[in-house]
Design a protein around this motif. Structure first.
Motif, PDB file in Angstrom:
ATOM      1  N   TRP A   1     -18.644  51.897  36.291  1.00 31.99           N
ATOM      2  CA  TRP A   1     -18.428  53.101  35.487  1.00 31.99           C
ATOM      3  C   TRP A   1     -18.248  52.692  34.035  1.00 31.99           C
ATOM      4  N   SER A   2     -18.710  53.536  33.120  1.00 29.45           N
ATOM      5  CA  SER A   2     -18.588  53.270  31.687  1.00 29.45           C
ATOM      6  C   SER A   2     -17.700  54.318  31.024  1.00 29.45           C
ATOM      7  N   TYR A   3     -16.925  53.848  30.029  1.00 26.42           N
ATOM      8  CA  TYR A   3     -16.029  54.759  29.293  1.00 26.42           C
ATOM      9  C   TYR A   3     -16.689  55.181  27.987  1.00 26.42           C
ATOM     10  N   LEU A   4     -16.745  56.502  27.751  1.00 26.37           N
ATOM     11  CA  LEU A   4     -17.353  57.075  26.557  1.00 26.37           C
ATOM     12  C   LEU A   4     -16.253  57.551  25.615  1.00 26.37           C
ATOM     13  N   PRO A   5     -15.931  56.795  24.563  1.00 25.69           N
ATOM     14  CA  PRO A   5     -14.779  57.137  23.723  1.00 25.69           C
ATOM     15  C   PRO A   5     -14.916  58.468  22.997  1.00 25.69           C
ATOM     16  N   GLU A   6     -16.156  58.855  22.611  1.00 22.83           N
ATOM     17  CA  GLU A   6     -16.315  60.134  21.907  1.00 22.83           C
ATOM     18  C   GLU A   6     -15.984  61.327  22.798  1.00 22.83           C
ATOM     19  N   TYR A   7     -16.074  61.145  24.103  1.00 22.49           N
ATOM     20  CA  TYR A   7     -15.810  62.236  25.045  1.00 22.49           C
ATOM     21  C   TYR A   7     -14.490  62.065  25.783  1.00 22.49           C
ATOM     22  N   GLY A   8     -13.882  60.868  25.663  1.00 23.97           N
ATOM     23  CA  GLY A   8     -12.661  60.604  26.410  1.00 23.97           C
ATOM     24  C   GLY A   8     -12.895  60.729  27.896  1.00 23.97           C
ATOM     25  N   ALA A   9     -14.049  60.221  28.355  1.00 20.22           N
ATOM     26  CA  ALA A   9     -14.447  60.449  29.745  1.00 20.22           C
ATOM     27  C   ALA A   9     -15.228  59.254  30.274  1.00 20.22           C
ATOM     28  N   TRP A  10     -15.412  59.242  31.605  1.00 17.97           N
ATOM     29  CA  TRP A  10     -16.131  58.174  32.297  1.00 17.97           C
ATOM     30  C   TRP A  10     -17.424  58.721  32.880  1.00 17.97           C
ATOM     31  N   ILE A  11     -18.418  57.835  32.981  1.00 13.31           N
ATOM     32  CA  ILE A  11     -19.678  58.197  33.611  1.00 13.31           C
ATOM     33  C   ILE A  11     -20.124  57.045  34.499  1.00 13.31           C
ATOM     34  N   THR A  12     -20.657  57.374  35.682  1.00 14.16           N
ATOM     35  CA  THR A  12     -21.170  56.320  36.549  1.00 14.16           C
ATOM     36  C   THR A  12     -22.386  55.665  35.897  1.00 14.16           C
ATOM     37  N   ASN A  13     -22.492  54.359  36.009  1.00 16.81           N
ATOM     38  CA  ASN A  13     -23.612  53.639  35.390  1.00 16.81           C
ATOM     39  C   ASN A  13     -24.958  53.988  36.020  1.00 16.81           C
ATOM     40  N   ILE A  14     -24.931  54.684  37.150  1.00 13.01           N
ATOM     41  CA  ILE A  14     -26.193  55.127  37.749  1.00 13.01           C
ATOM     42  C   ILE A  14     -26.980  55.974  36.751  1.00 13.01           C
ATOM     43  N   TYR A  15     -26.263  56.748  35.929  1.00 15.12           N
ATOM     44  CA  TYR A  15     -26.924  57.652  34.987  1.00 15.12           C
ATOM     45  C   TYR A  15     -27.012  57.079  33.577  1.00 15.12           C
TER      46      TYR A  15
END
Length: 289
Positions: free
Chosen positions: A261-275
């Motif tokens: 999973w990757s952390y997106l600081p501009e969104y304060g959120a996580w996204i699975t690396n699949i996407y």
């Protein structure tokens, strides 16, 4: 009889002259809106010094669209450019948007910076653009227009949301695709209400840690888990900045399984690396503590 004929000829001459004058007046009246439109379009240009070459090109590209329809969802096709819109369930004025070729506010911004910088640096909606990794500098609502340069993006929204975005021209003016039923136009900057501030874009070089998502309607989450609360949805491929990555909940989608999973600081959120476009474990991205 001769007197009558002369009188009739005189009357005919006067009537012809009146009709000619009336036709000229009508033509002038009909032409007036076009003249006004040309004058309005002429105002759409860089109105202050100091902007980068990319920003000035973005202004020029947006100004070329003066008079094009606002259409909800317009400009968000696979490639930047005008598209037919959609009906916004919350806005009765959008009923004809599916018949109108044009842009919504973020579609216009996307197109302008695509023309200026190449590629597709500002995908997503107004919120995504306001929080783009391509942002070089931010300005608060309290700063007004004083520090702004042509090409800066002005945003409106409250409580962390952004519902509208426009391109600054300088001299207190902006070019915007404002709402259904209207056309792209030059407006006075509106600093009241829920004006949220502005950002300066510095595309063309890709910032370190910048990647692109893929897929449609991809959600980010508060924690690196699909069961944690959803935060933001990417309607299509979006450029994002990744601060770090970690191993967490395995996710299976589109025939792939990955626990990164990757952390997106501009969104304060996580996204699975699949996407995230790239290998399962992203090169050059640090591991989250």
């Amino acid at each position: 009889m001769r007197t009558t004929a002369v009188a009739a000829a005189t009357a005919l001459t006067l009537l012809t002259a009146w009709e000619g004058a009336h036709s000229a007046t009508a033509a002038a009246t009909t032409a007036a809106p076009k003249t006004a439109a040309v004058a309005a379009a002429g105002e759409c240009r860089v109105l202050a010094p100091g902007a980068s070459a990319v920003a000035e090109k973005a202004v020029a590209a947006a100004c070329e669209q003066i008079g094009v329809w606002y259409t909800w969802g317009g400009g968000h096709g696979p490639q930047p450019g005008p598209t037919y819109g959609q009906v916004d369930p919350s806005d009765p004025d959008s009923a004809h948007d599916p018949e109108r070729l044009g842009f919504d506010c973020s579609g216009l911004v996307r197109y302008a910076y695509h023309r200026a910088a190449g590629g597709d640096p500002l995908t997503g909606n107004a919120y995504h653009q306001f929080h783009s990794p391509q942002v070089q500098q931010r300005f608060t609502a309290g700063q007004g227009t004083a520090p702004l340069l042509p090409g800066d993006l002005l945003a409106w929204g409250s409580g962390g949301s952004v519902h509208h975005i426009a391109i600054y021209l300088g001299a207190g003016k902006m070019v915007e695709a404002r709402e259904s039923g209207t056309r792209i136009t030059v407006s006075d900057v509106r600093l009241g209400g829920d004006y949220a501030g502005a950002v300066r874009i510095a595309p063309p070089a890709q910032a370190p840690g910048t990647f692109s998502t893929w897929g449609t309607d991809v959600w980010t989450h508060k924690e690196p888990s699909t069961t944690s609360p959803r935060v933001h949805k990417f309607p299509g491929p979006t450029t994002v900045r990744i601060d770090c990555q970690k191993h967490a909940e395995p996710v299976t989608a589109e025939g792939y399984t990955n626990d990164a999973w990757s952390y997106l600081p501009e969104y304060g959120a996580w996204i699975t690396n699949i996407y995230i476009k790239g290998p399962a474990w992203l090169d050059g991205v640090r591991t989250c503590p």
